[in-house]
Scaffold this motif. Structure first.
Motif, PDB file in Angstrom:
ATOM      1  N   UNK A  58     -16.864   5.721  59.944  1.00 24.13           N
ATOM      2  CA  UNK A  58     -16.064   4.861  59.074  1.00 24.13           C
ATOM      3  C   UNK A  58     -16.425   5.052  57.618  1.00 24.13           C
ATOM      4  N   UNK A  59     -16.851   6.242  57.257  1.00 23.76           N
ATOM      5  CA  UNK A  59     -17.303   6.530  55.894  1.00 23.76           C
ATOM      6  C   UNK A  59     -16.161   6.351  54.904  1.00 23.76           C
ATOM      7  N   UNK A  60     -16.443   5.620  53.823  1.00 21.49           N
ATOM      8  CA  UNK A  60     -15.385   5.322  52.872  1.00 21.49           C
ATOM      9  C   UNK A  60     -15.944   5.197  51.460  1.00 21.49           C
ATOM     10  N   UNK A  61     -15.055   5.073  50.517  1.00 23.49           N
ATOM     11  CA  UNK A  61     -15.434   5.000  49.108  1.00 23.49           C
ATOM     12  C   UNK A  61     -16.424   3.861  48.859  1.00 23.49           C
ATOM     13  N   UNK A  62     -17.455   4.168  48.099  1.00 19.85           N
ATOM     14  CA  UNK A  62     -18.441   3.156  47.740  1.00 19.85           C
ATOM     15  C   UNK A  62     -19.597   3.020  48.690  1.00 19.85           C
ATOM     16  N   UNK A  63     -19.569   3.728  49.837  1.00 23.05           N
ATOM     17  CA  UNK A  63     -20.651   3.619  50.816  1.00 23.05           C
ATOM     18  C   UNK A  63     -21.929   4.284  50.316  1.00 23.05           C
ATOM     19  N   UNK A  64     -23.046   3.762  50.792  1.00 27.00           N
ATOM     20  CA  UNK A  64     -24.340   4.432  50.644  1.00 27.00           C
ATOM     21  C   UNK A  64     -24.684   4.989  52.021  1.00 27.00           C
ATOM     22  N   UNK A  65     -24.831   6.315  52.094  1.00 31.23           N
ATOM     23  CA  UNK A  65     -24.934   7.022  53.367  1.00 31.23           C
ATOM     24  C   UNK A  65     -26.296   7.692  53.495  1.00 31.23           C
ATOM     25  N   UNK A  66     -26.904   7.599  54.671  1.00 34.94           N
ATOM     26  CA  UNK A  66     -28.108   8.347  55.000  1.00 34.94           C
ATOM     27  C   UNK A  66     -27.739   9.444  55.987  1.00 34.94           C
ATOM     28  N   UNK A  67     -28.027  10.698  55.618  1.00 34.27           N
ATOM     29  CA  UNK A  67     -27.771  11.846  56.485  1.00 34.27           C
ATOM     30  C   UNK A  67     -29.106  12.353  57.017  1.00 34.27           C
ATOM     31  N   UNK A  68     -29.331  12.199  58.312  1.00 27.92           N
ATOM     32  CA  UNK A  68     -30.596  12.570  58.945  1.00 27.92           C
ATOM     33  C   UNK A  68     -30.505  13.978  59.519  1.00 27.92           C
ATOM     34  N   UNK A  69     -31.255  14.912  58.936  1.00 25.93           N
ATOM     35  CA  UNK A  69     -31.214  16.297  59.380  1.00 25.93           C
ATOM     36  C   UNK A  69     -30.047  17.034  58.763  1.00 25.93           C
ATOM     37  N   UNK A  70     -30.036  17.195  57.431  1.00 26.10           N
ATOM     38  CA  UNK A  70     -28.822  17.638  56.718  1.00 26.10           C
ATOM     39  C   UNK A  70     -28.656  19.151  56.614  1.00 26.10           C
ATOM     40  N   UNK A  71     -29.596  19.938  57.147  1.00 23.26           N
ATOM     41  CA  UNK A  71     -29.449  21.389  57.058  1.00 23.26           C
ATOM     42  C   UNK A  71     -29.476  21.856  55.614  1.00 23.26           C
ATOM     43  N   UNK A  72     -28.394  22.510  55.175  1.00 24.06           N
ATOM     44  CA  UNK A  72     -28.282  22.973  53.790  1.00 24.06           C
ATOM     45  C   UNK A  72     -27.325  22.110  52.973  1.00 24.06           C
ATOM     46  N   UNK A  73     -26.999  20.921  53.483  1.00 28.51           N
ATOM     47  CA  UNK A  73     -26.256  19.874  52.759  1.00 28.51           C
ATOM     48  C   UNK A  73     -24.789  20.183  52.528  1.00 28.51           C
ATOM     49  N   UNK A  74     -24.205  21.118  53.262  1.00 29.51           N
ATOM     50  CA  UNK A  74     -22.770  21.377  53.093  1.00 29.51           C
ATOM     51  C   UNK A  74     -21.944  20.136  53.361  1.00 29.51           C
ATOM     52  N   UNK A  75     -22.279  19.407  54.438  1.00 32.63           N
ATOM     53  CA  UNK A  75     -21.488  18.223  54.763  1.00 32.63           C
ATOM     54  C   UNK A  75     -21.649  17.143  53.704  1.00 32.63           C
ATOM     55  N   UNK A  76     -22.828  17.044  53.111  1.00 31.77           N
ATOM     56  CA  UNK A  76     -23.053  16.018  52.095  1.00 31.77           C
ATOM     57  C   UNK A  76     -22.209  16.289  50.853  1.00 31.77           C
ATOM     58  N   UNK A  77     -22.157  17.545  50.443  1.00 34.69           N
ATOM     59  CA  UNK A  77     -21.312  17.891  49.298  1.00 34.69           C
ATOM     60  C   UNK A  77     -19.839  17.672  49.623  1.00 34.69           C
ATOM     61  N   UNK A  78     -19.451  18.003  50.841  1.00 33.67           N
ATOM     62  CA  UNK A  78     -18.064  17.787  51.264  1.00 33.67           C
ATOM     63  C   UNK A  78     -17.716  16.302  51.266  1.00 33.67           C
ATOM     64  N   UNK A  79     -18.597  15.467  51.789  1.00 31.20           N
ATOM     65  CA  UNK A  79     -18.329  14.024  51.825  1.00 31.20           C
ATOM     66  C   UNK A  79     -18.305  13.419  50.428  1.00 31.20           C
ATOM     67  N   UNK A  80     -19.213  13.869  49.577  1.00 34.35           N
ATOM     68  CA  UNK A  80     -19.238  13.335  48.211  1.00 34.35           C
ATOM     69  C   UNK A  80     -17.929  13.629  47.491  1.00 34.35           C
ATOM     70  N   UNK A  81     -17.358  14.796  47.758  1.00 38.00           N
ATOM     71  CA  UNK A  81     -16.143  15.210  47.054  1.00 38.00           C
ATOM     72  C   UNK A  81     -14.868  14.697  47.692  1.00 38.00           C
ATOM     73  N   UNK A  82     -14.865  14.477  49.013  1.00 32.39           N
ATOM     74  CA  UNK A  82     -13.634  14.077  49.692  1.00 32.39           C
ATOM     75  C   UNK A  82     -13.606  12.606  50.089  1.00 32.39           C
ATOM     76  N   UNK A  83     -14.766  11.996  50.283  1.00 29.35           N
ATOM     77  CA  UNK A  83     -14.820  10.583  50.693  1.00 29.35           C
ATOM     78  C   UNK A  83     -15.193   9.663  49.535  1.00 29.35           C
ATOM     79  N   UNK A  84     -15.636  10.260  48.445  1.00 30.63           N
ATOM     80  CA  UNK A  84     -15.998   9.500  47.241  1.00 30.63           C
ATOM     81  C   UNK A  84     -17.018   8.406  47.541  1.00 30.63           C
ATOM     82  N   UNK A  85     -18.005   8.751  48.381  1.00 31.94           N
ATOM     83  CA  UNK A  85     -19.062   7.783  48.678  1.00 31.94           C
ATOM     84  C   UNK A  85     -19.922   7.589  47.431  1.00 31.94           C
ATOM     85  N   UNK A  86     -20.571   6.438  47.356  1.00 28.39           N
ATOM     86  CA  UNK A  86     -21.372   6.109  46.172  1.00 28.39           C
ATOM     87  C   UNK A  86     -22.616   6.974  46.090  1.00 28.39           C
TER      88      UNK A  86
END
Length: 300
Positions: free
Chosen positions: A81-109
């Motif tokens: 349910x990730x959405x704009x303004x969320x604070x997200x913890x990613x456990x085991x992020x590898x090389x952070x591709x998903x984190x960059x993708x979420x920051x740019x497409x989900x606009x999480x805080x």
């Protein structure tokens, strides 16, 4: 995972000494996982434009592993349910591709990532800086089973194909529950066995030995036990969706094509050849023995 051959090779591809192998087998699960992932060089990954380290969700339109991996990241974000303004913890992020993708497409805080492999953390931080996202993505060397955070500070906790490594997954559930705010959601893309007992062939026994090197025995349990442990931790609204058909077989078909194309081009880097071959053998084992699931659970 069915990757016993990796125990016979060092980062440079040479033979490990018997004493080194013994030390690694007797070391902690966390150290073994850290060592295992330090063996893989990004240039040997079967992706083409990213450094995702997952199997992908092969929906219509996904013609390569990069697209499929990004689609899996999207499915996990949806489950959380990730959405704009969320604070997200990613456990085991590898090389952070998903984190960059979420920051740019989900606009999480903010996204805070934990990873026990310093080599990956260092590379991921550099990539985040290059994308101009360092103010929103905070990547740390730390364990998902001993999180350096206060209680109730995250809206979402996610683990993209990593929770089966944690020592143990139950400890991760407890930590995720603790750091989530009331109403927060835990979501995982994870692997569970189709069966945990019964007679095993010689090949299955070899694969089990390889799997135990990077998957603690306590984590190898049925989906029913998975849900039971979430509920015992205190989570509610637990959902578990099988996505096996969109993961394993299309990935195996893609990897076989990729392997054949690579070999047809002439001399191949032995390390890259080795990594691809091991991926194919592992996927064949996954198809036979495991279920791939998307899981979500809410903290009341």
């Amino acid at each position: 995972m069915s990757d016993t051959a990796v125990l016979r090779r060092s980062v440079r591809g040479g033979l490990l000494s018997m004493s080194h192998r013994l030390r690694m087998m007797l070391s902690s699960p966390e150290r073994r996982v850290r060592w295992y992932y330090s063996l893989y060089e990004p240039e040997h990954f079967p992706t083409e434009r990213s450094m995702y380290v997952n199997l992908g969700f092969w929906e219509p339109g996904c013609d390569n592993l990069d697209d499929a991996c990004e689609a899996l990241a999207d499915r996990l974000a949806d489950a959380a349910g990730m959405t704009e303004g969320d604070r997200v913890l990613d456990a085991g992020f590898g090389y952070a591709d998903q984190d960059m993708h979420w920051a740019e497409t989900r606009n999480v805080r903010q996204i805070v990532g934990l990873n026990i492999t310093p080599k990956q953390v260092e590379a991921a931080r550099a990539r985040v800086r290059e994308r101009g996202l360092a103010d929103r993505i905070d990547l740390r060397v730390a364990s998902a089973t001993d999180m350096p955070f206060d209680d109730g500070v995250f809206d979402r906790v996610v683990a993209l194909e990593s929770a089966f490594h944690f020592d143990t997954r139950r400890a991760f559930f407890r930590e995720a529950f603790r750091v989530l705010r009331p109403g927060g959601v835990l979501a995982t893309a994870d692997v569970v066995p189709l069966r945990v007992s019964g007679a095993k062939t010689k090949q299955e026994k070899l694969e089990e030995r390889g799997r135990r090197f990077v998957v603690p025995a306590d984590n190898w349990h049925t989906r029913e036990k998975y849900e039971e442990r979430l509920v015992k931790t205190g989570f509610t609204d637990v959902t578990m969706r099988t996505i096996t058909d969109q993961v394993y077989k299309p990935l195996l078909a893609y990897m076989n094509r990729h392997f054949e194309e690579l070999n047809s081009r002439g001399p191949v880097d032995p390390a890259r050849h080795n990594v691809l071959w091991r991926h194919i053998k592992a996927i064949e084992g996954y198809i036979r023995d495991t279920d791939y699931v998307l899981v979500s659970a809410r903290k009341p």
